[in-house]
Design a protein around this motif. Sequence first.
Motif, short mmCIF file in Angstrom:
data_model
loop_
_atom_site.label_atom_id
_atom_site.label_comp_id
_atom_site.label_asym_id
_atom_site.label_seq_id
_atom_site.Cartn_x
_atom_site.Cartn_y
_atom_site.Cartn_z
N ALA A 1 1.10 2.50 -5.03
CA ALA A 1 2.17 3.36 -4.49
C ALA A 1 1.87 3.85 -3.08
CB ALA A 1 2.40 4.55 -5.43
N LEU A 2 0.59 3.89 -2.70
CA LEU A 2 0.21 4.40 -1.39
C LEU A 2 0.21 3.33 -0.30
CD1 LEU A 2 -2.67 6.83 -2.42
CD2 LEU A 2 -0.29 7.38 -1.87
N GLN A 3 0.37 2.07 -0.68
CA GLN A 3 0.37 0.99 0.31
C GLN A 3 1.49 1.24 1.32
OE1 GLN A 3 -2.21 -1.50 0.24
NE2 GLN A 3 -2.83 0.09 -1.20
N GLY A 4 1.16 1.10 2.60
CA GLY A 4 2.15 1.29 3.67
C GLY A 4 2.28 2.71 4.17
N LYS A 5 1.67 3.66 3.48
CA LYS A 5 1.73 5.07 3.92
C LYS A 5 0.75 5.28 5.06
CE LYS A 5 4.52 5.83 0.50
NZ LYS A 5 5.50 4.78 0.54
N GLN A 6 0.94 6.39 5.80
CA GLN A 6 0.08 6.66 6.94
C GLN A 6 -0.24 8.14 7.04
OE1 GLN A 6 2.29 4.82 10.05
NE2 GLN A 6 4.01 6.23 9.90
N VAL A 7 -1.12 8.49 7.97
CA VAL A 7 -1.57 9.87 8.15
C VAL A 7 -0.35 10.79 8.27
CG1 VAL A 7 -2.80 11.46 9.67
CG2 VAL A 7 -3.76 9.21 9.18
N GLY A 8 -0.40 11.89 7.52
CA GLY A 8 0.66 12.88 7.54
C GLY A 8 1.70 12.70 6.46
N ASP A 9 1.76 11.51 5.87
CA ASP A 9 2.73 11.28 4.80
C ASP A 9 2.38 12.12 3.58
OD1 ASP A 9 4.08 9.44 6.35
OD2 ASP A 9 3.45 7.68 5.20
N LYS A 10 3.43 12.68 2.99
CA LYS A 10 3.30 13.43 1.74
C LYS A 10 4.17 12.70 0.72
CE LYS A 10 2.41 17.88 3.91
NZ LYS A 10 2.78 19.29 4.01
N GLU A 11 3.60 12.43 -0.43
CA GLU A 11 4.29 11.65 -1.45
C GLU A 11 4.16 12.28 -2.82
OE1 GLU A 11 6.03 8.67 -1.00
OE2 GLU A 11 5.69 8.99 1.15
N SER A 12 5.20 12.10 -3.62
CA SER A 12 5.15 12.40 -5.05
C SER A 12 5.11 11.05 -5.75
CB SER A 12 6.39 13.17 -5.50
OG SER A 12 6.43 14.43 -4.88
N VAL A 13 4.08 10.82 -6.55
CA VAL A 13 3.89 9.53 -7.20
C VAL A 13 3.73 9.76 -8.70
CG1 VAL A 13 2.42 7.48 -7.37
CG2 VAL A 13 2.74 8.61 -5.15
N SER A 14 4.56 9.05 -9.48
CA SER A 14 4.44 9.08 -10.94
C SER A 14 3.86 7.75 -11.38
CB SER A 14 5.82 9.31 -11.56
OG SER A 14 5.72 9.40 -12.96
N VAL A 15 2.77 7.80 -12.16
CA VAL A 15 2.08 6.58 -12.58
C VAL A 15 2.15 6.47 -14.10
CG1 VAL A 15 -0.11 5.31 -12.52
CG2 VAL A 15 0.52 6.77 -10.58
N SER A 16 2.67 5.33 -14.56
CA SER A 16 2.80 5.10 -16.01
C SER A 16 1.42 4.87 -16.63
CB SER A 16 3.67 3.86 -16.25
OG SER A 16 2.99 2.70 -15.80
N PRO A 17 1.31 5.07 -17.94
CA PRO A 17 0.01 4.83 -18.60
C PRO A 17 -0.52 3.42 -18.35
CG PRO A 17 1.49 5.95 -20.10
CD PRO A 17 2.31 5.59 -18.89
N GLU A 18 0.37 2.44 -18.28
CA GLU A 18 -0.06 1.05 -18.08
C GLU A 18 -0.76 0.85 -16.74
OE1 GLU A 18 2.66 1.59 -21.15
OE2 GLU A 18 3.09 1.97 -19.04
N GLU A 19 -0.41 1.65 -15.74
CA GLU A 19 -1.04 1.52 -14.42
C GLU A 19 -2.04 2.65 -14.16
OE1 GLU A 19 1.22 -1.01 -11.37
OE2 GLU A 19 2.47 0.76 -11.75
N ALA A 20 -2.33 3.41 -15.22
CA ALA A 20 -3.30 4.50 -15.11
C ALA A 20 -4.47 4.19 -16.05
CB ALA A 20 -2.64 5.85 -15.42
N TYR A 21 -4.53 4.87 -17.19
CA TYR A 21 -5.66 4.70 -18.11
C TYR A 21 -5.28 3.95 -19.38
CZ TYR A 21 -8.08 7.73 -14.91
OH TYR A 21 -8.65 8.25 -13.77
N GLY A 22 -4.11 3.31 -19.36
CA GLY A 22 -3.69 2.47 -20.48
C GLY A 22 -3.12 3.26 -21.64
N PRO A 23 -2.67 2.54 -22.66
CA PRO A 23 -2.14 3.19 -23.86
C PRO A 23 -3.26 3.76 -24.72
CG PRO A 23 -2.19 0.84 -24.18
CD PRO A 23 -2.63 1.08 -22.76
#
Length: 160
Positions: free
Chosen positions: A48-70
């Motif tokens: 989700a952070l790809q392409g972001k740069q200094v100063g960017d503020k983001e809200s990112v929601s990460v599903s279990p599959e892309e975090a610590y799994g089921p």
Amino acid sequence: MQIALNTVVSMHYTLVDEEGTELDSSIGQEPLVFLSGAQNIIDGLDKALQGKQVGDKESVSVSPEEAYGPVYSEMVQEVPRDNFQDVDVIEIGMQFMAQTPGGEQPVTVIAVGEEGVTLDGNHPLAGKTLNFEVEIMDVREATQEELDHGHVHGEGGHHH
């Protein structure tokens, strides 16, 4: 410079679960520094952070599959209480290292009975959607040594 694979990223973050409970934060501390693409952080956040740069503020929601799994039910087991002969008090929430066919693995006590102790080998955040508020503080090219080692060296990173 934009975040891309093999860049070193410095960011502040706050992590909350689905109920809005704060689980972790770098606010008031040093920022988190990581090597993008080296699995230093969970995949979903790195992507989700790809392409972001200094100063960017983001809200990112990460599903279990892309975090610590089921949550895997087979990773929850009751073991005999006498496996803990050297432990005087066993309480819910305690963590131990268990010997498994794949090597040592952390397990958490989730229930204590007269005859047995129920252990959960799932990551504590398995099965959870993770919500991050991030602010990108710095982005730079990784050094060859950092790429070779798979982590950041120097300030905010690993020191050999």
